[in-house]
Design a protein around this motif. Structure first.
Motif, PDB file in Angstrom:
ATOM      1  N   ALA A 100       2.297 -15.899 -69.765  1.00  0.00           N
ATOM      2  CA  ALA A 100       1.328 -15.584 -70.821  1.00  0.00           C
ATOM      3  C   ALA A 100       0.556 -16.811 -71.295  1.00  0.00           C
ATOM      4  CB  ALA A 100       2.044 -14.910 -71.990  1.00  0.00           C
TER       5      ALA A 100
ATOM      6  N   SER B 210       5.806 -11.699 -67.363  1.00  0.00           N
ATOM      7  CA  SER B 210       4.750 -11.925 -68.359  1.00  0.00           C
ATOM      8  C   SER B 210       5.181 -12.903 -69.438  1.00  0.00           C
ATOM      9  CB  SER B 210       4.328 -10.596 -68.975  1.00  0.00           C
ATOM     10  OG  SER B 210       3.598  -9.834 -68.042  1.00  0.00           O
ATOM     11  N   TYR B 211       6.476 -12.897 -69.782  1.00  0.00           N
ATOM     12  CA  TYR B 211       6.945 -13.891 -70.751  1.00  0.00           C
ATOM     13  C   TYR B 211       6.687 -15.304 -70.228  1.00  0.00           C
ATOM     14  CZ  TYR B 211       9.619  -9.979 -72.764  1.00  0.00           C
ATOM     15  OH  TYR B 211      10.007  -8.786 -73.319  1.00  0.00           O
TER      16      TYR B 211
ATOM     17  N   ARG C 276      -1.691  -9.526 -75.507  1.00  0.00           N
ATOM     18  CA  ARG C 276      -1.847 -10.982 -75.468  1.00  0.00           C
ATOM     19  C   ARG C 276      -2.522 -11.408 -74.169  1.00  0.00           C
ATOM     20  NH1 ARG C 276       3.047 -15.535 -75.507  1.00  0.00           N
ATOM     21  NH2 ARG C 276       1.646 -17.347 -75.335  1.00  0.00           N
TER      22      ARG C 276
ATOM     23  N   THR D 170       2.716  -7.743 -75.442  1.00  0.00           N
ATOM     24  CA  THR D 170       2.512  -8.731 -74.382  1.00  0.00           C
ATOM     25  C   THR D 170       1.269  -8.391 -73.568  1.00  0.00           C
ATOM     26  OG1 THR D 170       4.886  -9.166 -74.264  1.00  0.00           O
ATOM     27  CG2 THR D 170       3.571  -9.829 -72.370  1.00  0.00           C
TER      28      THR D 170
ATOM     29  N   ARG E 290       7.174 -19.253 -77.118  1.00  0.00           N
ATOM     30  CA  ARG E 290       8.205 -18.213 -77.234  1.00  0.00           C
ATOM     31  C   ARG E 290       8.996 -18.394 -78.519  1.00  0.00           C
ATOM     32  NH1 ARG E 290      11.643 -17.762 -71.931  1.00  0.00           N
ATOM     33  NH2 ARG E 290      12.382 -15.895 -72.991  1.00  0.00           N
TER      34      ARG E 290
ATOM     35  N   ASN F   6       6.095  -6.258 -71.684  1.00  0.00           N
ATOM     36  CA  ASN F   6       7.310  -6.983 -72.064  1.00  0.00           C
ATOM     37  C   ASN F   6       8.252  -7.055 -70.868  1.00  0.00           C
ATOM     38  OD1 ASN F   6       6.586  -7.533 -74.734  1.00  0.00           O
ATOM     39  ND2 ASN F   6       7.291  -5.537 -75.439  1.00  0.00           N
TER      40      ASN F   6
END
Length: 672
Positions: A321, A317-318, A350, A347, A455, A313
């Motif tokens: 992804a 990575s946001y 994922r 995360t 998101r 997180n």
């Protein structure tokens, strides 16, 4: 006929000992060249004199001739293989040359000859730490401390091992023990400050950095770290003087600051390049430890490796992804290399499910990590961190792949000859800025920044009273980090508040020191500190939802909003920016161009303030911009990860084709 007088062996022995004694005294007095003459005189008569050989090794090490040191000490070991100090000193020289595994063998040999050799335990711990074998490093330091509980250096190094493993509370206990033994231990104060900074205890970090500066301001990168911590706490005392001091030392090629610090301090891409090159030359010079790497035979799939300490997180990575999920697995094998220990989260899971394999490099040395990358035949290695926290530039210095690329994490040149390309766009790096980069440009057609269209924004409906915002006031906001808020930016914000009656500025509550200082600075500029509202940290989905309470996001310069800008746009909040010269100062402008919102880009401070005031006083104009933003979200390339990945893969194919053809890297642009 006169016969020559014979010199007795006893006389030679006395002369030899006298010369060694004189040399040793010279060495203690800081005169290595004088000492060297004495020892060389001894070796002329007796090439196997062990003490002279060992001391010549020490002199060579002190004068940075580590190869010479190893040669002399190896000769001493050949004569007397039972001398623990010889192995220890050779290990130190090997360590300086980056030959960590060989150094460790020497430290172990020294310990086999002298099991109570505290320095050897400490140095073995350092070798284990370099190799990222944290458990063994901790054990070695603890052995040294058991033998000498007042061994301050071992306590400091034990703290470094805990710090690497992110056990920061335990690290702080060790640093405090080190400075209790040796109060003037500047390095331990620096390490303690770094740990407090990472724990977001900025006031304590600033305090400890300040103590270190008073003791030894010449510690590499200390002044920059100290200044950065102060800026994160919005402490602008002596800022102009400190900035000039930094610039002067940079002009003399001194390692005074890490590159990231200058991105937020000065809008000067030429200076950014100089700082990056100083940093790389001193910390991560090009390494030939694995030999050259020409490339691999062409295969059906291009193998891409993404290297990051942030596969969790975290903002990086946001952003990446969905791109990792969208990669064409028929034509690309995609690997992620996790550089730092840490607890996996949703995360991480994922990302693991999106790629061919996630590989943990946190327990491997830079050399071993590069070897593994070569064994996997990674064609293109993408550094997602650059010169940011917990990155591993040493892996790239050892040439882990035939093509090495800088992307996303560090907005500027890495200043290293072993990075071939930087992924960018024409807005963040115009072609006329090539002189400021050591990399070649790979220009993507829209915005360089990838985003995740999946998101989630919380369904939670925040009220203004819940967020301590006035019910009818115009709400300016900026959720950028504290270090991005410099006096010129804040001056402009206060002028805007003065011009827009009753308006407030909504900021992120990063730390108590920053909050107190910003309120004090507002008061000094004639603005009621109550008009600054500080938002506590919360889950990202809720944070995105509360953006709806703001009217206009106003940006910082010279380090723009990056992920915070795309957060705001994704939440439907207009972002007003002022575009500068350097990469970090042009990111928000690039995002807005990709959203077809050029009307929110300004190029001077005066225009920035005028436009902010105009939007606040003309709700209709702002509403039209907001409606345009929301209407563009579904069609903009900024939030189209599938299209972005398609363009990114085109860039990778160009890089790969050139490398396969034996051609050097060169600037190119991917067209739509």
């Amino acid at each position: 006929m006169n016969k020559s007088k014979k010199v007795s062996s006893h006389t030679l022995k006395n002369t030899e000992q006298q010369a060694i004694q004189l040399g040793f005294i010279s060495l203690q007095q800081g005169q290595p060249l004088v000492a060297e003459k004495h020892f060389k005189k001894v070796l002329e008569f007796n090439p196997n004199q062990v003490d002279a050989l060992n001391l010549m090794g020490i002199i060579n090490a002190q004068t940075k001739n580590f190869e010479g040191a190893i040669t002399y000490i190896t000769q001493a070991i050949d004569v007397n293989p039972k001398n623990a100090s010889s192995y220890y000193n050779r290990g130190l020289a090997l360590q300086e040359l980056g030959k960590i595994e060989e150094a460790l063998l020497d430290f172990k040999k020294a310990l086999s000859l002298n099991p109570k050799y505290t320095n050897a335990f400490n140095s073995a711990g350092n070798a284990y730490l370099d190799m990222k074998e944290i458990v063994s490093a901790i054990a070695s330091y603890k052995y040294a401390i058991a033998l000498d509980p007042r061994y301050a250096d071992a306590w400091n190094n034990l703290g470094n091992a805990y710090s690497y493993g992110k056990n920061l509370e335990e690290a702080l206990i060790c640093y405090e023990k080190a400075v209790s033994i040796y109060p003037d231990f500047a390095d331990a104060w620096v390490n303690s400050a770094s740990a407090w900074y990472e724990l977001k205890e900025i006031e304590k970090a600033v305090h400890n950095y300040q103590k270190a500066v008073k003791m030894r301001a010449d510690i590499p990168y200390l002044l920059g770290d100290y200044l950065h911590a102060k800026l994160q706490g919005c402490d602008w005392s002596n800022l102009s003087q400190a900035t000039l001091q930094l610039q002067e030392q940079i002009s003399r090629q001194l390692p005074v600051t890490e590159p990231f610090v200058t991105l937020g301090l000065l809008d000067d891409p030429g200076l950014h390049r100089r700082v990056a090159q100083i940093y790389v030359n001193t910390r991560f010079p090009k390494s030939d430890i694995l030999g050259p790497l020409a490339g691999y035979e062409k295969s059906a799939k291009i193998r891409i490796g993404y290297y990051s300490a942030d596969f969790r997180n975290h903002a990086t990575s946001y952003l990446v992804a969905e791109m990792l999920e969208k990669h064409d697995k028929d034509n690309f094998e995609v690997y992620t290399f996790n550089l730092h220990p840490g607890q996996p989260d949703d995360t991480t899971a994922r990302i693991v499910s999106a790629v061919t394999q996630m590989i943990d490099l946190s327990g491997k040395s830079d050399k071993s990590a590069a070897q593994l990358s070569r064994a996997l035949k990674i064609d293109i290695a993408v550094d997602l961190g650059g010169h940011t926290a917990d990155s591993r530039t040493g892996i790239f210095a050892a040439r882990c792949a035939p093509i090495q690329v800088s992307y996303l994490g560090f907005p500027g040149t890495l200043g290293a000859p072993y990075y071939d390309y930087v992924l960018a766009d024409r807005n963040v790096i115009p072609l006329d800025q090539s002189a400021y980069y050591t990399e070649q440009f790979a220009h993507l057609p829209h915005c360089y920044q990838v985003n995740d269209s999946k998101r989630k924004i919380s369904d939670r409906i925040f009220s203004r009273s819940e967020c301590r915002l006035p019910p009818q006031a115009f709400v300016f906001c900026c959720f950028n980090n504290g270090y991005k808020i410099l006096p010129p930016t804040f001056d402009g914000w206060m002028r805007i508040l003065h011009a827009v009656e009753g308006s407030v500025l909504w900021l992120l509550d990063h730390n108590d020191l920053g909050t107190r200082n910003l309120k004090k600075e507002a008061q000094a500029r004639g603005i009621d500190p109550g008009r600054l509202i500080f938002a506590p940290r919360m889950q990202l989905t809720d944070h995105l939802a509360r953006h709806r309470l703001a009217d206009l996001f106003i940006d910082t310069l010279p380090y723009n909003a990056h992920t915070t800008a795309s957060d705001a746009l994704w939440a439907g909040l207009p972002v007003l920016t002022c575009m500068g010269k350097s990469f970090a100062a042009r990111v928000a402008g690039s995002l807005l161009m990709a959203m077809d919102l050029p009307e929110l880009i300004t190029h001077t401070q005066a225009d920035f303030e005028a436009k902010a005031i105009a939007y606040a006083k003309n709700p209709g104009a702002l509403q039209r911009v907001k409606a345009k933003l929301i209407g563009n979200l579904a069609t903009s390339p900024l939030f189209n990860a599938e299209l972005f990945t398609l363009h990114l893969e085109q860039a990778y194919r160009v890089m790969y084709s050139r490398q396969q053809a034996g051609l050097p890297a060169e600037h190119f642009a991917v067209e739509t």
